[in-house]
Write a protein that holds these residues in place. Structure first.
Motif, PDB file in Angstrom:
ATOM      1  N   ARG A 110      -2.930   8.898  18.066  1.00 30.17           N
ATOM      2  CA  ARG A 110      -2.818   8.908  16.617  1.00 30.17           C
ATOM      3  C   ARG A 110      -1.448   8.349  16.240  1.00 30.17           C
ATOM      4  O   ARG A 110      -0.448   8.665  16.903  1.00 30.17           O
ATOM      5  CB  ARG A 110      -2.985  10.345  16.062  1.00 30.17           C
ATOM      6  N   ILE A 111      -1.438   7.530  15.204  1.00 28.36           N
ATOM      7  CA  ILE A 111      -0.178   6.915  14.778  1.00 28.36           C
ATOM      8  C   ILE A 111      -0.072   6.988  13.251  1.00 28.36           C
ATOM      9  O   ILE A 111      -1.027   6.701  12.544  1.00 28.36           O
ATOM     10  CB  ILE A 111      -0.101   5.429  15.210  1.00 28.36           C
ATOM     11  N   VAL A 112       1.090   7.430  12.778  1.00 32.90           N
ATOM     12  CA  VAL A 112       1.399   7.344  11.354  1.00 32.90           C
ATOM     13  C   VAL A 112       2.428   6.237  11.201  1.00 32.90           C
ATOM     14  O   VAL A 112       3.538   6.333  11.728  1.00 32.90           O
ATOM     15  CB  VAL A 112       1.973   8.669  10.798  1.00 32.90           C
ATOM     16  N   THR A 113       2.042   5.165  10.534  1.00 31.05           N
ATOM     17  CA  THR A 113       2.938   4.018  10.409  1.00 31.05           C
ATOM     18  C   THR A 113       3.488   3.937   8.991  1.00 31.05           C
ATOM     19  O   THR A 113       2.753   4.064   8.022  1.00 31.05           O
ATOM     20  CB  THR A 113       2.190   2.720  10.756  1.00 31.05           C
ATOM     21  N   ILE A 114       4.789   3.714   8.909  1.00 29.90           N
ATOM     22  CA  ILE A 114       5.433   3.623   7.609  1.00 29.90           C
ATOM     23  C   ILE A 114       5.914   2.194   7.359  1.00 29.90           C
ATOM     24  O   ILE A 114       6.390   1.532   8.266  1.00 29.90           O
ATOM     25  CB  ILE A 114       6.595   4.658   7.484  1.00 29.90           C
ATOM     26  N   GLY A 115       5.737   1.751   6.141  1.00 31.22           N
ATOM     27  CA  GLY A 115       6.141   0.400   5.763  1.00 31.22           C
ATOM     28  C   GLY A 115       7.196   0.413   4.679  1.00 31.22           C
ATOM     29  O   GLY A 115       7.872   1.428   4.456  1.00 31.22           O
ATOM     30  N   ARG A 116       7.291  -0.705   3.998  1.00 28.71           N
ATOM     31  CA  ARG A 116       8.366  -0.868   3.027  1.00 28.71           C
ATOM     32  C   ARG A 116       8.246   0.020   1.801  1.00 28.71           C
ATOM     33  O   ARG A 116       9.146   0.035   0.949  1.00 28.71           O
ATOM     34  CB  ARG A 116       8.454  -2.330   2.597  1.00 28.71           C
ATOM     35  N   GLY A 117       7.127   0.751   1.707  1.00 27.54           N
ATOM     36  CA  GLY A 117       6.977   1.691   0.604  1.00 27.54           C
ATOM     37  C   GLY A 117       7.993   2.824   0.659  1.00 27.54           C
ATOM     38  O   GLY A 117       8.223   3.519  -0.334  1.00 27.54           O
ATOM     39  N   LEU A 118       8.614   3.009   1.834  1.00 26.41           N
ATOM     40  CA  LEU A 118       9.619   4.065   1.969  1.00 26.41           C
ATOM     41  C   LEU A 118      10.917   3.586   1.326  1.00 26.41           C
ATOM     42  O   LEU A 118      11.400   2.501   1.605  1.00 26.41           O
ATOM     43  CB  LEU A 118       9.849   4.379   3.457  1.00 26.41           C
ATOM     44  N   LYS A 119      11.480   4.451   0.448  1.00 26.03           N
ATOM     45  CA  LYS A 119      12.627   3.971  -0.325  1.00 26.03           C
ATOM     46  C   LYS A 119      13.952   4.128   0.411  1.00 26.03           C
ATOM     47  O   LYS A 119      14.839   3.301   0.301  1.00 26.03           O
ATOM     48  CB  LYS A 119      12.693   4.728  -1.659  1.00 26.03           C
ATOM     49  N   ARG A 120      14.085   5.218   1.151  1.00 22.22           N
ATOM     50  CA  ARG A 120      15.369   5.476   1.811  1.00 22.22           C
ATOM     51  C   ARG A 120      15.131   5.951   3.234  1.00 22.22           C
ATOM     52  O   ARG A 120      14.121   6.609   3.515  1.00 22.22           O
ATOM     53  CB  ARG A 120      16.139   6.582   1.064  1.00 22.22           C
ATOM     54  N   LYS A 121      16.079   5.668   4.102  1.00 26.49           N
ATOM     55  CA  LYS A 121      15.956   6.068   5.505  1.00 26.49           C
ATOM     56  C   LYS A 121      15.791   7.589   5.622  1.00 26.49           C
ATOM     57  O   LYS A 121      15.050   8.076   6.462  1.00 26.49           O
ATOM     58  CB  LYS A 121      17.202   5.608   6.275  1.00 26.49           C
ATOM     59  N   GLU A 122      16.476   8.328   4.725  1.00 25.36           N
ATOM     60  CA  GLU A 122      16.432   9.800   4.796  1.00 25.36           C
ATOM     61  C   GLU A 122      15.004  10.313   4.590  1.00 25.36           C
ATOM     62  O   GLU A 122      14.659  11.410   5.045  1.00 25.36           O
ATOM     63  CB  GLU A 122      17.338  10.432   3.726  1.00 25.36           C
ATOM     64  N   ASP A 123      14.180   9.514   3.878  1.00 23.93           N
ATOM     65  CA  ASP A 123      12.815   9.961   3.598  1.00 23.93           C
ATOM     66  C   ASP A 123      11.898   9.893   4.822  1.00 23.93           C
ATOM     67  O   ASP A 123      10.744  10.332   4.758  1.00 23.93           O
ATOM     68  CB  ASP A 123      12.212   9.127   2.459  1.00 23.93           C
ATOM     69  N   LEU A 124      12.414   9.351   5.916  1.00 23.20           N
ATOM     70  CA  LEU A 124      11.625   9.320   7.158  1.00 23.20           C
ATOM     71  C   LEU A 124      11.178  10.723   7.563  1.00 23.20           C
ATOM     72  O   LEU A 124      10.153  10.879   8.229  1.00 23.20           O
ATOM     73  CB  LEU A 124      12.456   8.713   8.298  1.00 23.20           C
ATOM     74  N   VAL A 125      11.930  11.749   7.154  1.00 27.02           N
ATOM     75  CA  VAL A 125      11.564  13.132   7.505  1.00 27.02           C
ATOM     76  C   VAL A 125      10.160  13.464   7.005  1.00 27.02           C
ATOM     77  O   VAL A 125       9.420  14.209   7.647  1.00 27.02           O
ATOM     78  CB  VAL A 125      12.581  14.178   6.986  1.00 27.02           C
ATOM     79  N   LEU A 126       9.775  12.893   5.859  1.00 25.04           N
ATOM     80  CA  LEU A 126       8.434  13.123   5.314  1.00 25.04           C
ATOM     81  C   LEU A 126       7.368  12.597   6.273  1.00 25.04           C
ATOM     82  O   LEU A 126       6.335  13.233   6.506  1.00 25.04           O
ATOM     83  CB  LEU A 126       8.266  12.393   3.976  1.00 25.04           C
ATOM     84  N   ILE A 127       7.632  11.414   6.794  1.00 29.39           N
ATOM     85  CA  ILE A 127       6.678  10.750   7.689  1.00 29.39           C
ATOM     86  C   ILE A 127       6.641  11.478   9.025  1.00 29.39           C
ATOM     87  O   ILE A 127       5.572  11.687   9.619  1.00 29.39           O
ATOM     88  CB  ILE A 127       7.090   9.268   7.880  1.00 29.39           C
ATOM     89  N   GLU A 128       7.825  11.881   9.488  1.00 33.62           N
ATOM     90  CA  GLU A 128       7.898  12.599  10.767  1.00 33.62           C
ATOM     91  C   GLU A 128       7.157  13.929  10.685  1.00 33.62           C
ATOM     92  O   GLU A 128       6.496  14.335  11.646  1.00 33.62           O
ATOM     93  CB  GLU A 128       9.366  12.801  11.170  1.00 33.62           C
ATOM     94  N   ALA A 129       7.231  14.580   9.523  1.00 32.37           N
ATOM     95  CA  ALA A 129       6.530  15.860   9.359  1.00 32.37           C
ATOM     96  C   ALA A 129       5.019  15.645   9.418  1.00 32.37           C
ATOM     97  O   ALA A 129       4.288  16.405  10.059  1.00 32.37           O
ATOM     98  CB  ALA A 129       6.923  16.503   8.028  1.00 32.37           C
ATOM     99  N   LEU A 130       4.541  14.576   8.766  1.00 32.06           N
ATOM    100  CA  LEU A 130       3.112  14.277   8.797  1.00 32.06           C
ATOM    101  C   LEU A 130       2.668  13.946  10.222  1.00 32.06           C
ATOM    102  O   LEU A 130       1.613  14.394  10.681  1.00 32.06           O
ATOM    103  CB  LEU A 130       2.800  13.111   7.842  1.00 32.06           C
ATOM    104  N   ALA A 131       3.496  13.171  10.923  1.00 26.00           N
ATOM    105  CA  ALA A 131       3.171  12.806  12.310  1.00 26.00           C
ATOM    106  C   ALA A 131       3.092  14.064  13.182  1.00 26.00           C
ATOM    107  O   ALA A 131       2.181  14.202  14.002  1.00 26.00           O
ATOM    108  CB  ALA A 131       4.213  11.832  12.852  1.00 26.00           C
ATOM    109  N   ARG A 132       4.026  14.989  12.982  1.00 28.38           N
ATOM    110  CA  ARG A 132       4.007  16.234  13.765  1.00 28.38           C
ATOM    111  C   ARG A 132       2.723  17.005  13.499  1.00 28.38           C
ATOM    112  O   ARG A 132       2.074  17.498  14.418  1.00 28.38           O
ATOM    113  CB  ARG A 132       5.223  17.102  13.440  1.00 28.38           C
ATOM    114  N   ALA A 133       2.342  17.088  12.212  1.00 26.86           N
ATOM    115  CA  ALA A 133       1.136  17.836  11.844  1.00 26.86           C
ATOM    116  C   ALA A 133      -0.106  17.245  12.499  1.00 26.86           C
ATOM    117  O   ALA A 133      -1.049  17.963  12.821  1.00 26.86           O
ATOM    118  CB  ALA A 133       0.988  17.848  10.324  1.00 26.86           C
ATOM    119  N   LEU A 134      -0.090  15.929  12.699  1.00 25.43           N
ATOM    120  CA  LEU A 134      -1.258  15.242  13.260  1.00 25.43           C
ATOM    121  C   LEU A 134      -1.151  15.036  14.776  1.00 25.43           C
ATOM    122  O   LEU A 134      -2.014  14.372  15.357  1.00 25.43           O
ATOM    123  CB  LEU A 134      -1.412  13.865  12.590  1.00 25.43           C
TER     124      LEU A 134
END
Lengths: 316, 263
Positions: free
Chosen positions: A200-224
């Motif tokens: 399973r892969i959660v891929t993030i693109g340019r829709g992310l506004k700031r590097k700090e917001d990666l935590v949101l994506i990492e949390a989703l990846a952990r959940a999955l």
């Protein structure tokens, strides 16, 4: 029909063995031969393994220990002179293509890179390869010999029995002055994720506004129980994630069960990297984003609202 | 290196991958007559050539090998900052293969007086053989470095950071040399309206293979594309909706559970 003499070489030992098996699986004619080359830097026992993979002849090149592809090309060219192959096979890796180019310029070869399969029938050599930034497959007919085909790693290489007798030879490389000197070699950072093996892969693109917001994506990846992937701008341009997260034509090709693309517009160079995913989900605020045309499930909306909700709903 | 720096930069007017559509019934793509544009990596090559000239002086010559419309790619190179533009073409041009393009670029390099540095993109957006730079260098017998992500020039010594799959090499070579660049090396500038206007009036020198000492008959394709198809990946194309993000997430959870892809 004339017999084929195939010469296999790659700087990657595993690819070299696969090339030998691939060559063995082709109809080479009664007097056809599969030759393998052991170049400087090959691991110990490489010659034995190439023989075991099905080569009729294994030539070990001595010398040509150089980071200059020109020096290696000169060595291979001198082997080509003595073995007169009709077909050369190498890996379509970066070093493989660089060597292929040098050799082709030197020996005026026909070349096909990025090949996914080879067909040989009645002297007719046909190759399938990726084209149009990986989004299409071209069937190409080779009209000139000798030809060099560079196979995209991961090609089919059926197992073959070793040849009844294997010729072993040593070939001293011609002495050529290097034109390029390697001054430093450093491994790339990363190496903590292997997206090519991820389920399973959660891929993030340019829709992310700031590097700090990666935590949101990492949390989703952990959940999955998923790995985090990214598009080219986030790795190569912004440097927010290391290259081992990068999915696409010049990044990694992945084949997970679930691919969740968040804030990814769907550039053609990215789509080729995710084409083999089983189920694709896309989250994007632009309903016209090209990613949606390549998705099983489309979620139109702001990732900053949807991702936290997904993390909650999909976790456990 | 004697005198001013002579930089050549190769640009391809290639098939536009985004605008090209497959036939819906057959999945086949017709490349003849397909929309074309300047290949992505080649803009990085032009940008790098122009930056090197701005720093060290000299002349940048953009060369394209292709059909008459390749003038558009050359004008884009001029708008970015190239000084001269050369098109290698011939009557009845049909797509030349990598071998032909390599031979013509090498011949152009010799005929135009020899470049100290020839810059190319790592590969073209459409065909991406990814071998042209080393191929031209192999024919010319000069140094080549591929996958450049940083180029530094100190007199006639070229220092390049070479980007490989798992490592980065710092390599050194004396000019003349051929360098192929990756997209990481720079961000190509967007020419202004005035730069584009000026470039549109720039005269493009047109040369036939014979003018470069190459018999066009020897450029017969060594590799011929018989057909190009788009691999079919069926997708469900289902748009999920919900009144709130939570409801939307719940819909996805149900869908993914029935697909059997949740942990």
């Amino acid at each position: 029909m004339s017999d084929e003499r195939v010469l296999c070489l790659s700087e990657e030992a595993g690819i070299a063995e696969s090339l030998v098996r691939l060559a063995r699986s082709l109809p080479l004619g009664a007097q056809g031969r599969v030759e393998a080359l052991v170049l400087a830097g090959a691991p110990p026992g490489a010659a034995d393994r190439l023989a075991g993979a099905g080569a009729d002849g294994v030539t070990t090149v001595s010398g040509a220990e150089s980071g200059d592809p020109q020096v290696v090309a000169a060595a291979v060219a001198s082997v080509v002179e003595s073995l007169t192959p009709t077909l050369l096979l190498t890996g379509s890796t970066k070093r493989g293509r660089e060597l292929a180019g040098r050799l082709a310029g030197r020996l005026d070869l026909a070349v096909v890179t990025g090949a996914t399969s080879i067909t040989l029938a009645a002297d007719r050599l046909t190759v399938e390869r990726e084209t149009l930034s990986g989004n299409a497959i071209a069937t190409e007919r080779v009209e000139r010999r000798p030809a060099l085909v560079a196979m995209l790693p991961g090609f089919d290489a059926p197992r073959a029995a070793p040849a009844a007798s294997v010729t072993r030879a040593e070939h001293p490389a011609p002495v050529v002055a290097a034109l390029v000197e390697v001054r430093e070699r450093r491994p790339k950072p990363g190496g903590e994720v292997d997206v090519e093996k991820a389920e399973r892969i959660v891929t993030i693109g340019r829709g992310l506004k700031r590097k700090e917001d990666l935590v949101l994506i990492e949390a989703l990846a952990r959940a999955l129980h998923a790995e985090v992937g990214c598009t080219r701008p986030l790795a190569a341009e912004a440097g927010w994630l290391s290259d081992d997260h990068w999915i696409g034509l010049t990044g990694h090709r992945v084949h997970p069960k679930l691919y969740l693309a968040v804030g990814v517009s769907g550039a053609v160079q990215h789509l080729v990297g995710m084409r083999a995913a089983k189920v694709v989900v896309a989250v994007n605020k632009d309903p016209k984003a090209p990613i949606f045309a390549q998705s099983d499930y489309a979620l139109v909306g702001d990732l900053y609202q949807i991702v936290p909700a997904l993390t909650k709903a999909l976790g456990g | 290196m004697a005198g001013k720096l002579r930089i050549g930069v190769a640009v391809k007017h290639g098939v536009d991958v985004v605008l090209t559509r497959a036939d819906k019934a057959t999945g086949l793509i017709a490349l003849a007559g397909a929309p074309r544009k300047t290949s992505d990596f080649d803009k990085n090559a032009v940008e790098e050539a122009v930056r090197l000239r701005d720093k060290h002086g000299g002349v940048v010559t953009a060369i394209s090998v292709g059909g008459p419309n390749a003038k558009e790619a050359l004008r884009e190179a001029v708008a970015i900052g190239a000084d001269e533009a050369v098109l290698v073409t011939h009557d009845g041009w049909a797509d030349w293969d990598t071998r032909a393009v390599g031979r013509l670029l090498a011949a152009a390099s010799r005929t135009l007086g020899g470049f100290d540095l020839l810059v190319l993109g790592e590969g073209s957006t459409d065909h991406f053989s990814g071998i042209l730079g080393p191929r031209v260098a192999g024919e010319l017998g000069v140094a080549s470095v591929a996958y450049a992500r940083k180029i530094t020039l100190e007199n006639d010594l070229l220092l390049v950071e070479k980007d490989l799959e798992r490592e980065v090499e710092v390599v050194a070579a004396h000019l003349p040399a051929v360098v192929s660049v990756g997209q990481e090396i720079n961000t190509p500038r967007l020419p202004t309206f005035l730069q584009n206007l000026k470039a549109s009036k720039k005269e493009v020198r047109v040369l036939a293979p014979e003018a470069l000492g190459v018999d066009a008959a020897t450029l017969r394709p060594s590799v011929v594309a018989e057909r190009v198809r788009v691999p079919e990946v069926p997708r469900k194309l289902t748009t999920l909706t919900g009144a709130t993000p939570e409801e939307l997430a719940q819909r996805l959870r149900e869908a993914l559970a029935s697909e059997g892809v949740l942990p």
